[in-house]
Design a protein around this motif. Structure first.
Motif, PDB file in Angstrom:
ATOM      1  N   GLY B  39     -10.326 -23.358  38.746  1.00 12.61           N
ATOM      2  CA  GLY B  39      -9.982 -22.733  40.021  1.00 12.61           C
ATOM      3  C   GLY B  39     -10.860 -21.550  40.368  1.00 12.61           C
ATOM      4  O   GLY B  39     -10.449 -20.678  41.128  1.00 12.61           O
ATOM      5  N   CYS B  40     -12.071 -21.502  39.812  1.00 12.93           N
ATOM      6  CA  CYS B  40     -12.993 -20.403  40.102  1.00 12.93           C
ATOM      7  C   CYS B  40     -14.402 -20.883  39.799  1.00 12.93           C
ATOM      8  O   CYS B  40     -14.642 -21.470  38.749  1.00 12.93           O
ATOM      9  CB  CYS B  40     -12.638 -19.204  39.221  1.00 12.93           C
ATOM     10  N   GLY B  41     -15.339 -20.650  40.731  1.00  7.00           N
ATOM     11  CA  GLY B  41     -16.707 -21.124  40.490  1.00  7.00           C
ATOM     12  C   GLY B  41     -17.742 -20.139  40.995  1.00  7.00           C
ATOM     13  O   GLY B  41     -17.971 -19.114  40.385  1.00  7.00           O
ATOM     14  N   CYS B  42     -18.336 -20.432  42.156  1.00  9.88           N
ATOM     15  CA  CYS B  42     -19.436 -19.590  42.629  1.00  9.88           C
ATOM     16  C   CYS B  42     -18.943 -18.262  43.186  1.00  9.88           C
ATOM     17  O   CYS B  42     -19.712 -17.328  43.326  1.00  9.88           O
ATOM     18  CB  CYS B  42     -20.256 -20.331  43.676  1.00  9.88           C
ATOM     19  N   ARG B  43     -17.684 -18.161  43.534  1.00  8.49           N
ATOM     20  CA  ARG B  43     -17.069 -16.945  44.079  1.00  8.49           C
ATOM     21  C   ARG B  43     -17.723 -16.531  45.391  1.00  8.49           C
ATOM     22  O   ARG B  43     -17.696 -15.362  45.756  1.00  8.49           O
ATOM     23  CB  ARG B  43     -17.121 -15.802  43.057  1.00  8.49           C
ATOM     24  N   ALA B  44     -18.312 -17.478  46.092  1.00 16.48           N
ATOM     25  CA  ALA B  44     -19.000 -17.138  47.338  1.00 16.48           C
ATOM     26  C   ALA B  44     -18.849 -18.217  48.403  1.00 16.48           C
ATOM     27  O   ALA B  44     -19.592 -18.232  49.372  1.00 16.48           O
ATOM     28  CB  ALA B  44     -20.482 -16.880  47.060  1.00 16.48           C
ATOM     29  N   GLY B  45     -17.923 -19.149  48.221  1.00 19.43           N
ATOM     30  CA  GLY B  45     -17.645 -20.104  49.284  1.00 19.43           C
ATOM     31  C   GLY B  45     -18.518 -21.338  49.329  1.00 19.43           C
ATOM     32  O   GLY B  45     -18.546 -22.033  50.332  1.00 19.43           O
ATOM     33  N   PHE B  46     -19.214 -21.639  48.231  1.00 20.69           N
ATOM     34  CA  PHE B  46     -20.125 -22.795  48.258  1.00 20.69           C
ATOM     35  C   PHE B  46     -19.740 -23.944  47.330  1.00 20.69           C
ATOM     36  O   PHE B  46     -20.162 -25.067  47.548  1.00 20.69           O
ATOM     37  CB  PHE B  46     -21.552 -22.349  47.907  1.00 20.69           C
ATOM     38  N   CYS B  47     -19.013 -23.665  46.241  1.00 28.02           N
ATOM     39  CA  CYS B  47     -18.871 -24.704  45.224  1.00 28.02           C
ATOM     40  C   CYS B  47     -17.582 -25.509  45.349  1.00 28.02           C
ATOM     41  O   CYS B  47     -17.488 -26.601  44.802  1.00 28.02           O
ATOM     42  CB  CYS B  47     -18.979 -24.104  43.825  1.00 28.02           C
ATOM     43  N   GLY B  48     -16.582 -24.987  46.035  1.00 28.21           N
ATOM     44  CA  GLY B  48     -15.351 -25.737  46.222  1.00 28.21           C
ATOM     45  C   GLY B  48     -14.414 -25.752  45.032  1.00 28.21           C
ATOM     46  O   GLY B  48     -13.427 -26.501  45.018  1.00 28.21           O
TER      47      GLY B  48
END
Lengths: 544, 234
Positions: B39-48
């Motif tokens: 539930g956490c990835g790029c933290r910038a709205g790109f990875c989904g």
């Protein structure tokens, strides 16, 4: 929506637009650049660096945050694990799955190797997806790989490894073609000509883009292809140590299933390290554009196994990280905004740097404007920044350009009631990229037999400063080369018996240097942003 | 410096928490003691990776977004979606044809769409999901590729589709078919690849590699710059 006092400053920005339409700020001469960097670039703050005391790079300086982990204690007790009893036995193990890992896996698979990918988050959750502006390749008639070579060397302050740059620029067009054959949708003119823009430090228009979702487009295609090729992979399972054999060759890795906390032993004839960057170490307390897993794990593991690192004293601070609103502090405002014509403007509405200088130069100029000359603006949260005058793009190129070229940026700011087609963006440098990393040759081979590396975790190709669009390019050029070379090596290598002796030796070296108790365990795996009992601190929030 | 932020009430999986105004859903979870793994990835709205569902204490209507991009609001009830199963067709792109019927052959369930529009209402990127699914049904690959371009593959559309369709994978198939077969071919790219293979630039690059540092610096400073602003749009 900006607070009223910032709206007031926007009026000043608007007032100077007509003049700035025709105003050109000259490029800085090399010695002016050098002075600016020395005075304002974060790399030059000597107290932020530490000289390594153990390992092959002993004596080399690197940021304190990275030194802590490079000189860290292993998470593994070699006396309690038998590396000769593997759970998986493969030819090529790829550690990390962004653009470089996926490219390496596909090429190694194509070469007939049994490939296994392990990654810390989900397949494809990597900095690759956040790359917006594009991928460089000198393919237009007025451009050439030689010009690309010169631009790249100059951007890196002429310290890049020439052989790596040569390969980068010569492989670039075929990397673009490879991606297109896999189904990447490049921005094109109706006749098929690539629609290309220039960027900071590039002397030709050379950036291949997919709107401002370039890295996402590249990654989602590669990830899909890995699944179509049925390449085995494991998610949420970062490597925590490499395994060597009694001949000093690579023999696999120990992985950690982060959910069940089991250790997994993979026996591999060759390993490709593609773990990416280190932004989540928040060097000097900077916010970062990097994804959640960017914690330098690959550097730590490779270093402990004896691989040499290079250029580990230089980080890239992207000139334009968002500073307002607070929710997106430090997140990337793509260089494509400047590429399309936006200018950087101070609190008086004046330009202070040519917007398409290389990144280290622009970042230093912004820091000088805020810290040195006091012409920055302060957000309600206390952050400093300057204006990135995005509405200039539509003025220069016609209404609708921003909406068409920068949908991700428009969307991101619209969420917070800021319309970047009408209002400028407040920006300050943010930690973006590690210029250095594991030393490789043109096949991605390291000095440890069987250990290959590609992508952001490597160093040399960018010298002391990477240019826009050369990072995504590097992923495909060196990812593919490393994958191919690893598969070839795996066919030929005579295997020895696996051992963790290098970890015993490492701990002894740490003890001898008096560091074992001083340093944390590493690799770090994930940053820790959870609030602790002592309460909410700025440090914790800034972490985002 | 910064003023003390106002605290607001939120509910994380039912638990009452107070967090400062100005956090995103993701940082509010972390502020409240949850260390993210899934539930956490790029933290910038790109990875989904951080697809999230929420509603409000006094408003049961479910809402959808990316946790790293959505600011917390008072009385939000939050949960992350760690994983959602979704079908993906396995295919060899080289053996496909850019034929609209191929979409239905690989994803036969798309005919079951009954046009409820839940997917569109769910999409945190505000894409017209149902419309591109209709285009997919009609076999219009180009339209699907264009309309779905900004998809971050967060999976919320698939999670909410009452018919179990996976719009984001259907869209990816169409974009790949478009890029591989339908996009016009770039001649200058093909030409450049043959030029490089024929060794056209080898001598020049070799010259640059062998030029001393001083000479390289001179050539760099003197190189001509193509204007950043291309002229053809005028």
């Amino acid at each position: 929506m900006y607070p009223a006092y910032l709206e007031e400053s926007i009026h000043l920005v608007e007032d100077t637009r007509v003049r700035r339409l025709i105003e050109t700020i000259p490029r800085l001469a090399e010695d002016e650049k050098a002075d600016l960097l020395r005075e304002y670039h974060p790399d030059y703050i000597a107290t932020s660096m530490h000289k390594l005391q153990v390992g092959i790079n002993k004596g080399d300086a690197t940021p304190l945050e990275l030194a802590d982990l490079l000189e860290g204690n292993s998470r593994i007790d070699p006396d309690r694990i038998d590396p000769s009893k593997p759970d998986h036995n493969v030819d090529v193990l790829v550690i990390g799955c962004g653009g470089a890992g996926a490219s390496a896996a596909l090429l190694a698979h194509e070469a007939g190797a049994r490939v296994f990918i392990t990654t810390k988050l989900r397949l494809g959750d990597a900095n690759t997806v956040g790359a917006q502006a594009g991928t460089q390749a000198a393919d237009r008639p007025n451009d050439s790989p030689a010009i690309h070579y010169l631009d790249t060397m100059g951007g890196g302050h002429f310290e890049n490894i020439p052989e790596l740059v040569e390969v980068l620029v010569k492989d670039a067009p075929s990397a673009i073609k490879w991606l297109e054959k896999l189904g990447v949708n490049w921005d094109k003119e109706p006749d098929g000509a690539m629609y290309e823009l220039s960027g900071g430090g590039t002397s030709r228009r050379r950036l291949h883009s997919a709107r401002d979702y370039t890295g996402l487009e590249e990654m989602r295609v590669l990830r899909d292809e890995l699944q179509n090729k049925k390449i085995d992979y494991l998610e949420f399972a970062p490597a925590v140590e490499l395994i060597l054999d009694d001949r000093g060759q690579i023999a696999g890795a120990i992985l950690l299933n982060m959910e069940t906390e089991e250790l997994i032993i993979v026996r591999a004839r060759a390993v490709v390290m593609t773990t990416g960057g280190i932004g989540r170490l928040h060097i000097q307390g900077f916010p970062t554009t990097n994804h959640y897993g960017a914690t330098a794990d690959g550097l730590v593991l490779a270093y402990r196994a004896g691989a040499e690192l290079i250029f580990i004293d230089t980080m890239q601070y992207h000139p334009t990280g968002a500073v307002y609103p607070l929710q997106i502090l430090g997140q990337l405002v793509t260089e494509k905004v400047r590429t399309l014509g936006a200018q950087l403007v101070n609190s008086n509405g004046e330009q202070f740097v040519m917007p398409l200088e290389p990144r280290d130069t622009v970042a230093s100029a912004i820091i000088r404007e805020c810290q040195g000359r006091q012409y920055g603006l302060r957000t309600p949260n206390g952050e400093l920044g300057v204006w990135l005058d995005s509405p200039m793009i539509d003025i220069l190129r016609g209404e609708g350009t921003i909406a068409r070229e920068l949908p991700a940026m428009v969307r991101q700011f619209r969420r917070f009631n800021i319309d970047i087609t009408r209002e400028p963006i407040l920006v300050y440098p943010t930690l973006h990229y590690q210029n250095g990393g594991i030393k490789i040759d043109t096949d991605g081979a390291t000095n440890v037999p069987g250990l290959y590396a590609a992508g952001e975790c490597t160093g040399g190709v960018h010298g002391r400063n990477r240019l826009i669009g050369n990072s995504t390019l590097e992923l495909f050029v060196f990812g593919r080369r490393a994958g191919r070379a690893a598969a070839r090596y795996a066919k030929e290598v005579k295997r020895g018996s696996p051992t963790l002796e290098h970890l015993r030796q490492w701990q002894k070296d740490l003890e001898r240097a008096g560091l074992a108790r001083e340093r944390p365990v590493s690799p770090r795996l994930l940053p820790d942003y959870v609030k602790r009992a002592h309460g909410y601190t700025r440090q914790v929030f800034q972490a985002d | 410096m910064a003023e003390q932020a106002r605290l607001i009430d939120i509910y994380i999986m039912g638990r009452h928490c107070q967090v400062p105004e100005g956090l995103t859903i993701l940082t509010a979870l972390e502020y409240s003691g949850y260390r993210m793994l899934r539930g956490c990835g790029c933290r910038a709205g790109f990875c989904g990776a951080c697809a999230t569902i929420y509603n409000f204490k006094n408003d049961p209507q479910l809402r959808y977004d990316l946790a790293c991009q959505k600011a917390v609001e008072p009385d939000m009830c939050l949960v992350q979606i760690p994983f959602f199963p979704a079908a993906k067709a396995v295919y060899d792109l080289e053996k496909l044809e850019p034929d609209g019927e191929k979409i239905k052959a690989l994803y036969p369930d798309i005919v079951k769409c009954f046009g409820c529009n839940t997917c569109t209402k769910t999409c945190p990127q505000e894409l017209e999901v149902m419309w591109f699914m209709t285009d997919a049904l009609r076999g219009d690959i180009r339209a699907v590729a264009d309309k779905s371009f900004d998809c971050v593959m967060c999976g919320l559309c698939a999670a909410r589709c009452p018919q179990g369709l996976v719009p984001y994978n259907v869209a990816l198939l169409c974009r790949r078919l478009y890029g591989r077969y339908l996009a016009p071919v770039s001649e200058h790219l093909d030409n450049r690849i043959s030029e490089i293979e024929s060794g056209k630039f080898d001598a020049e690059i070799e010259g640059l590699k062998e030029a001393g540092n001083k000479e390289l610096r001179r050539r760099y400073a003197e190189r001509d710059m193509e204007p950043a602003l291309e002229q053809h749009w005028e």
